[in-house]
Motif scaffolding. Structure first.
Motif, PDB file in Angstrom:
ATOM      1  N   PRO A  95     -17.134  19.087   3.899  1.00 31.45           N
ATOM      2  CA  PRO A  95     -16.106  18.173   3.302  1.00 31.45           C
ATOM      3  C   PRO A  95     -16.685  16.728   3.288  1.00 31.45           C
ATOM      4  N   VAL A 146      -6.387  24.006   0.668  1.00 34.00           N
ATOM      5  CA  VAL A 146      -8.075  24.237   1.031  1.00 34.00           C
ATOM      6  C   VAL A 146      -8.447  25.129   2.061  1.00 34.00           C
ATOM      7  N   GLY A 163     -10.312  13.156   2.767  1.00 32.84           N
ATOM      8  CA  GLY A 163     -11.744  13.286   3.177  1.00 32.84           C
ATOM      9  C   GLY A 163     -12.000  14.609   3.680  1.00 32.84           C
ATOM     10  N   PHE A 164     -11.395  15.165   4.629  1.00 30.73           N
ATOM     11  CA  PHE A 164     -11.600  16.429   5.038  1.00 30.73           C
ATOM     12  C   PHE A 164     -11.354  17.761   4.285  1.00 30.73           C
ATOM     13  N   THR A 165     -10.646  17.340   3.200  1.00 34.18           N
ATOM     14  CA  THR A 165     -10.260  18.556   2.287  1.00 34.18           C
ATOM     15  C   THR A 165     -10.781  18.332   1.044  1.00 34.18           C
ATOM     16  N   SER A 166     -11.615  17.468   0.596  1.00 35.68           N
ATOM     17  CA  SER A 166     -12.535  17.349  -0.395  1.00 35.68           C
ATOM     18  C   SER A 166     -13.800  17.619  -0.464  1.00 35.68           C
ATOM     19  N   PHE A 167     -14.254  18.517  -1.500  1.00 37.81           N
ATOM     20  CA  PHE A 167     -15.676  19.033  -1.562  1.00 37.81           C
ATOM     21  C   PHE A 167     -16.124  18.630  -3.073  1.00 37.81           C
ATOM     22  N   GLY A 168     -16.740  17.153  -2.970  1.00 39.84           N
ATOM     23  CA  GLY A 168     -17.468  16.813  -3.999  1.00 39.84           C
ATOM     24  C   GLY A 168     -16.239  16.096  -5.147  1.00 39.84           C
ATOM     25  N   LEU A 184     -14.439  15.089  -8.004  1.00 45.37           N
ATOM     26  CA  LEU A 184     -13.010  15.461  -8.289  1.00 45.37           C
ATOM     27  C   LEU A 184     -11.956  16.093  -7.473  1.00 45.37           C
ATOM     28  N   MET A 232     -10.965  15.301  -4.988  1.00 44.20           N
ATOM     29  CA  MET A 232     -10.437  14.648  -3.977  1.00 44.20           C
ATOM     30  C   MET A 232      -8.942  14.004  -4.803  1.00 44.20           C
ATOM     31  N   ILE A 233      -8.975  14.105  -6.070  1.00 45.42           N
ATOM     32  CA  ILE A 233      -7.910  13.669  -6.947  1.00 45.42           C
ATOM     33  C   ILE A 233      -6.524  14.195  -6.643  1.00 45.42           C
ATOM     34  N   PRO A 253     -19.492   6.602  -5.257  1.00 48.77           N
ATOM     35  CA  PRO A 253     -18.734   8.042  -5.526  1.00 48.77           C
ATOM     36  C   PRO A 253     -17.096   7.572  -5.633  1.00 48.77           C
ATOM     37  N   ARG A 271     -14.061  26.692  -3.443  1.00 50.08           N
ATOM     38  CA  ARG A 271     -14.376  25.934  -4.881  1.00 50.08           C
ATOM     39  C   ARG A 271     -13.445  26.439  -6.027  1.00 50.08           C
ATOM     40  N   CYS A 290     -10.252  24.410  -5.293  1.00 47.94           N
ATOM     41  CA  CYS A 290     -10.288  23.134  -6.076  1.00 47.94           C
ATOM     42  C   CYS A 290      -9.958  23.125  -7.443  1.00 47.94           C
TER      43      CYS A 290
END
Lengths: 184, 183
Positions: free
Chosen positions: A54, A160, B15-20, B22, B24-25, B56, B114, B117
């Protein structure tokens, strides 16, 4: 050493438009081709693991590389180096944005730009699709998470987590089927 | 102080739930709007601004949102929040790098994360589209919608780069919404 790492990543940070891939290209140029502190394969490993943890991909890659060279503080030096310039640029832009937001010309330019945002995200989404749908049940996961997000307003953190659990379940299922077939 | 803590915590979650990029949006959008730090059209603006400037997307959003909510200190705190996984999880992973390199579990988790997301990002595209292609009364704003479709065509069909498309829409926006409506 820390100062050197900071400066190197400060430079990388200046040229990271549109996603993290440009920084990977710059790291390849400097570390793989020139300094020989990394091999192509190691860079690929850093990238793929940085991407699957993450957080920001390039923040993670910077941390990995710095840690390799000089421990935790090396990693921190790289991360801070990388974010310095983008952060300053954006602080300035945000101040201008806030001041000129109601100006008719700025407002109409932004109104035009906004029409491009959904297409930009959509086109990037299409790029994600290939790596996201490894096995058929992935489509169901995506559909279900869409419904939970859009119609039921479920918090993204939970989505997630659910995705992670479903990923484990899907793999477990395929393993069992494989074992079953092997036994039969 | 409370505000800074709230901001930090929001971006730790982001931060902790985003993987690359987009991914994050969706969370940025829901966190910003629910706290009243941004409106839906400001979320669109930040995505556009973040795409046009170096750095980023997630961190650029953090700087923008932090600045808007609590000035310079806010920008710093939001960035640190968004980087929290880098300084914790990733630092630990760096120590056990060889283990992570071939981690089957991590791969299996990503098989589910993935597509999750993709689903969330698809949701956020629709949300933003509903705001960006509508007028104040909530009806479809045809010139915006047409410009949006042109942009999609440029991006997908003609492979025009994102900064160029954004610049193009800014110019068209000035003509379409500024000059025309003044006249």
């Amino acid at each position: 050493m820390l100062a050197k790492l900071y400066i190197q990543f400060l430079k990388f940070g200046c040229f990271t438009f549109g996603g993290g891939w440009s920084i990977v290209a710059q790291m390849k140029e400097l570390y793989v081709n020139h300094d020989h502190t990394l091999t192509d394969e190691e860079l690929l490993d850093l990238t793929s693991i940085g991407r699957s943890l993450p957080g920001t991909m390039i923040g993670n890659i910077a941390m990995f590389y710095g840690h390799r060279m000089s421990g935790f503080w090396g990693g921190a030096a790289c991360v801070f180096g990388m974010i310095t310039v983008p952060m300053l640029v954006l602080i300035i832009i945000t101040s201008f944005y806030t001041a000129f937001q109601s100006n008719i010309w700025v407002a109409s330019a932004m109104k035009g730009v906004r029409t491009a945002v959904a297409p930009v995200i959509l086109s990037a989404l299409m790029g994600m699709i290939k790596s996201a749908f490894k096995v058929p049940p992935c489509y169901i996961v995506a559909g279900a998470m869409f419904v939970l997000y859009f119609f039921f307003r479920v918090n993204c953190v939970w989505l997630v987590v659910i995705g992670a659990v479903l990923g484990l379940c899907i793999c477990e299922y395929y393993e069992r089927v494989k074992h079953h077939d092997a036994a039969a | 102080m409370m505000l800074l803590l709230e901001l930090f915590w929001s971006f730790v979650k982001i931060g902790f739930t985003s993987f690359g990029g987009l991914s994050m949006i969706p969370l940025i959008s829901s966190e910003m709007i629910s706290h009243g730090w941004m409106t839906a059209s400001e979320v669109s603006d930040i995505v556009a601004i973040a795409e046009m400037t170096p750095g980023p997307l997630g961190l650029n959003c953090a700087t923008f949102a932090g600045m808007r909510a609590a000035g310079l200190a806010g920008a710093f705190v939001a960035n640190m929040g968004a980087l929290a996984p880098t300084f914790t999880l990733c630092a630990v992973a760096a120590v056990f790098f060889e283990h992570f390199r071939n981690s089957k579990r991590l791969m299996q988790i990503m098989i589910g994360v993935r597509p999750a997301c993709v689903g969330m990002v698809a949701g956020v595209v629709i949300e933003l589209a509903m705001v960006n292609y509508a007028d104040l009364a909530g009806n479809v704003h045809v010139p915006s919608l047409v410009l949006g479709l042109v942009n999609l065509l440029l991006l997908v069909k003609f492979k025009v780069s994102i900064p160029k498309v954004l610049l193009f829409s800014a110019v068209v926006g000035i003509i379409l919404f500024g000059v025309m409506e003044l006249g």
